[in-house]
Write a protein that holds these residues in place. Structure first.
Motif, PDB file in Angstrom:
ATOM      1  N   ARG A  76       0.825  -1.205   0.000  1.00  0.00           N
ATOM      2  CA  ARG A  76       0.000   0.000   0.000  1.00  0.00           C
ATOM      3  C   ARG A  76       0.859   1.254   0.000  1.00  0.00           C
ATOM      4  NH1 ARG A  76      -4.306   1.267   4.755  1.00  0.00           N
ATOM      5  NH2 ARG A  76      -2.412   2.047   5.794  1.00  0.00           N
ATOM      6  N   SER A  77       1.974   1.211   0.743  1.00  0.00           N
ATOM      7  CA  SER A  77       2.859   2.384   0.795  1.00  0.00           C
ATOM      8  C   SER A  77       3.475   2.664  -0.568  1.00  0.00           C
ATOM      9  CB  SER A  77       3.953   2.183   1.844  1.00  0.00           C
ATOM     10  OG  SER A  77       4.931   1.259   1.395  1.00  0.00           O
ATOM     11  N   LYS A  78       3.763   1.605  -1.340  1.00  0.00           N
ATOM     12  CA  LYS A  78       4.326   1.805  -2.675  1.00  0.00           C
ATOM     13  C   LYS A  78       3.319   2.496  -3.592  1.00  0.00           C
ATOM     14  CE  LYS A  78       7.795   0.672  -3.989  1.00  0.00           C
ATOM     15  NZ  LYS A  78       9.071   1.437  -3.983  1.00  0.00           N
ATOM     16  N   LYS A  79       2.049   2.121  -3.463  1.00  0.00           N
ATOM     17  CA  LYS A  79       1.011   2.771  -4.268  1.00  0.00           C
ATOM     18  C   LYS A  79       0.860   4.237  -3.864  1.00  0.00           C
ATOM     19  CE  LYS A  79      -1.748  -1.388  -5.176  1.00  0.00           C
ATOM     20  NZ  LYS A  79      -3.066  -2.038  -5.004  1.00  0.00           N
ATOM     21  N   GLU A  80       0.874   4.491  -2.543  1.00  0.00           N
ATOM     22  CA  GLU A  80       0.756   5.871  -2.071  1.00  0.00           C
ATOM     23  C   GLU A  80       1.961   6.701  -2.505  1.00  0.00           C
ATOM     24  OE1 GLU A  80       0.302   5.545   2.109  1.00  0.00           O
ATOM     25  OE2 GLU A  80      -1.801   4.891   2.016  1.00  0.00           O
ATOM     26  N   GLN A  81       3.133   6.082  -2.470  1.00  0.00           N
ATOM     27  CA  GLN A  81       4.344   6.786  -2.878  1.00  0.00           C
ATOM     28  C   GLN A  81       4.292   7.142  -4.346  1.00  0.00           C
ATOM     29  OE1 GLN A  81       7.936   4.502  -2.336  1.00  0.00           O
ATOM     30  NE2 GLN A  81       9.197   6.335  -2.154  1.00  0.00           N
ATOM     31  N   GLN A  82       3.808   6.225  -5.174  1.00  0.00           N
ATOM     32  CA  GLN A  82       3.702   6.492  -6.593  1.00  0.00           C
ATOM     33  C   GLN A  82       2.697   7.601  -6.864  1.00  0.00           C
ATOM     34  OE1 GLN A  82       5.564   5.169  -9.162  1.00  0.00           O
ATOM     35  NE2 GLN A  82       4.549   6.819 -10.281  1.00  0.00           N
ATOM     36  N   THR A  83       1.570   7.584  -6.134  1.00  0.00           N
ATOM     37  CA  THR A  83       0.556   8.623  -6.296  1.00  0.00           C
ATOM     38  C   THR A  83       1.108   9.984  -5.894  1.00  0.00           C
ATOM     39  OG1 THR A  83      -1.218   7.036  -5.859  1.00  0.00           O
ATOM     40  CG2 THR A  83      -1.737   9.364  -5.592  1.00  0.00           C
ATOM     41  N   THR A  84       1.843  10.008  -4.785  1.00  0.00           N
ATOM     42  CA  THR A  84       2.437  11.260  -4.319  1.00  0.00           C
ATOM     43  C   THR A  84       3.442  11.799  -5.322  1.00  0.00           C
ATOM     44  OG1 THR A  84       2.167  10.558  -2.013  1.00  0.00           O
ATOM     45  CG2 THR A  84       3.734  12.337  -2.447  1.00  0.00           C
ATOM     46  N   ASN A  85       4.266  10.907  -5.869  1.00  0.00           N
ATOM     47  CA  ASN A  85       5.258  11.325  -6.863  1.00  0.00           C
ATOM     48  C   ASN A  85       4.584  11.894  -8.111  1.00  0.00           C
ATOM     49  OD1 ASN A  85       7.336  10.510  -5.207  1.00  0.00           O
ATOM     50  ND2 ASN A  85       7.589   8.518  -6.192  1.00  0.00           N
ATOM     51  N   ASP A  86       3.483  11.269  -8.528  1.00  0.00           N
ATOM     52  CA  ASP A  86       2.755  11.760  -9.708  1.00  0.00           C
ATOM     53  C   ASP A  86       2.161  13.132  -9.444  1.00  0.00           C
ATOM     54  OD1 ASP A  86       3.364   9.412 -10.992  1.00  0.00           O
ATOM     55  OD2 ASP A  86       1.424   8.462 -10.604  1.00  0.00           O
ATOM     56  N   ASN A  87       1.637  13.340  -8.226  1.00  0.00           N
ATOM     57  CA  ASN A  87       0.979  14.607  -7.901  1.00  0.00           C
ATOM     58  C   ASN A  87       1.964  15.751  -7.721  1.00  0.00           C
ATOM     59  OD1 ASN A  87      -1.520  13.348  -7.951  1.00  0.00           O
ATOM     60  ND2 ASN A  87      -1.579  13.001  -5.731  1.00  0.00           N
ATOM     61  N   THR A  88       3.207  15.414  -7.351  1.00  0.00           N
ATOM     62  CA  THR A  88       4.192  16.471  -7.083  1.00  0.00           C
ATOM     63  C   THR A  88       5.242  16.572  -8.182  1.00  0.00           C
ATOM     64  OG1 THR A  88       5.562  14.924  -5.810  1.00  0.00           O
ATOM     65  CG2 THR A  88       3.931  16.212  -4.585  1.00  0.00           C
ATOM     66  N   GLN A  89       4.981  15.910  -9.311  1.00  0.00           N
ATOM     67  CA  GLN A  89       5.971  15.875 -10.385  1.00  0.00           C
ATOM     68  C   GLN A  89       6.290  17.279 -10.897  1.00  0.00           C
ATOM     69  OE1 GLN A  89       4.834  13.370 -13.630  1.00  0.00           O
ATOM     70  NE2 GLN A  89       6.883  13.382 -14.549  1.00  0.00           N
ATOM     71  N   HIS A  90       5.282  18.139 -10.913  1.00  0.00           N
ATOM     72  CA  HIS A  90       5.493  19.493 -11.429  1.00  0.00           C
ATOM     73  C   HIS A  90       5.392  20.525 -10.307  1.00  0.00           C
ATOM     74  CE1 HIS A  90       5.297  17.757 -15.418  1.00  0.00           C
ATOM     75  NE2 HIS A  90       4.128  17.220 -15.121  1.00  0.00           N
ATOM     76  N   SER A  91       5.695  20.079  -9.092  1.00  0.00           N
ATOM     77  CA  SER A  91       5.602  20.985  -7.949  1.00  0.00           C
ATOM     78  C   SER A  91       6.931  21.007  -7.205  1.00  0.00           C
ATOM     79  CB  SER A  91       4.481  20.525  -7.009  1.00  0.00           C
ATOM     80  OG  SER A  91       4.493  21.275  -5.815  1.00  0.00           O
ATOM     81  N   THR A  92       7.178  22.049  -6.470  1.00  0.00           N
ATOM     82  CA  THR A  92       8.403  22.127  -5.659  1.00  0.00           C
ATOM     83  C   THR A  92       8.261  21.317  -4.384  1.00  0.00           C
ATOM     84  OG1 THR A  92       7.568  24.139  -4.600  1.00  0.00           O
ATOM     85  CG2 THR A  92       9.007  24.402  -6.533  1.00  0.00           C
TER      86      THR A  92
END
Length: 303
Positions: free
Chosen positions: A212-228
């Protein structure tokens, strides 16, 4: 009338000519093999080079074995093993000095899980100093796999009819016929089986939380890809959470299951808590601390 389980298995699992393999040894090997393949998979998922995985097994194997052996000798039987140089030798060699002065190969009769855990932690520190792989990632990955090894070790204790429970009338009680005259004949709690089942469940809890943490980590990375901003979920490998979870679950279970067990050595008689429970408390405290704030461990320089 309850139909209790009469338990009297052969201690030997395989006969290969004059050579035999005991269930206890086989369970140890199976437990280590499971951990080996699980951690190898996790190394790949965490993108850690194969060259860093190769020496890990050696560090873990000797850390667990040496720690477990010394833990038993020093925590449970110091009066015997520190009474003479011959007995000190028995701490390190799988042999026993007989009354006639000869030495007999016996294997390591007596291994303590608390000592094994401490030995593993020291071994992983040495591994980190050698390889510079993020220590907390290594601890978390080892922790996810550890319950499988612990499960098999307790099954080995069950096959050896050792670390048995107190007399009880529960319908699933075992009559350990090979446990010695002072224990055989009466139905007892299968404390080894309680622990094995608990550790089996703990592995799947840790595995589920990891996936579950890997899925959350991937989601977080996708959401912050264009953010500081780059905030990561707290329950990721390298945070210390899985290491803390493993310590907390295993040693909390050990603490309460100890109430169903017979004491292992005479000096525990009359104590409000036995040695297994007393040794579990520091690991529970450390486990909770790591779960709540594993990041503080970076202060040790193990990044």
């Amino acid at each position: 009338m309850f139909s209790y389980i009469v338990w009297n298995p052969d201690e030997v699992a395989l006969h290969l000519g004059s050579f035999s393999i005991r269930w206890y040894s086989l369970c140890w090997l199976l437990g280590l093999a499971c951990a080996f393949f699980i951690v190898k998979y996790l190394y790949k998922k965490e993108k850690i080079k194969d060259e860093y995985f190769d020496p890990l097994f050696i560090y873990c194997f000797f850390g667990i074995l040496i720690g477990a052996r010394l833990g038993h000798c020093l925590f449970y039987e110091p009066d015997y093993f520190l009474s003479s140089w011959e007995h000190v030798v028995e701490m390190f060699l799988p042999m026993h000095k007989m009354a006639d002065g000869s030495w007999k190969f016996t294997g390591y009769e007596g291994l303590a899980s608390h000592g094994g855990t401490l030995g593993l932690m020291i071994a992983l520190w040495l591994y980190y100093k050698k390889t510079k792989v993020n220590l907390w990632k290594v601890l978390d990955m080892i922790a996810i796999a550890t319950p499988t090894t612990a499960c098999f070790i307790r099954l080995g204790n069950l096959m050896n009819s050792e670390i048995i429970g107190k007399v009880t009338d529960v319908p699933w009680a075992f009559i350990f016929q090979a446990a010695g005259p002072e224990y055989a004949g009466a139905p007892r709690h299968p404390g080894q089986l309680y622990e094995a089942i608990a550790y089996f469940i703990f592995f799947f809890i840790g595995w589920y939380l990891y996936k579950r943490s890997k899925k959350e980590q991937q989601t977080t990375n996708d959401n912050t890809q264009h953010s500081t901003l780059n905030t990561q979920p707290s329950k990721t490998v390298g945070s210390g959470f899985f290491f803390g979870l493993c310590l907390t679950l295993i040693f909390t279970a050990r603490f309460f299951i100890e109430f169903t067990k017979e004491t292992q050595v005479d000096f525990e008689n009359g104590m409000p808590l036995d040695m297994g429970q007393l040794l579990s408390i520091p690991f529970i405290i450390l486990g909770i601390a790591c779960m709540k704030g594993g990041k503080w461990l970076k202060k040790l320089g193990a990044e």
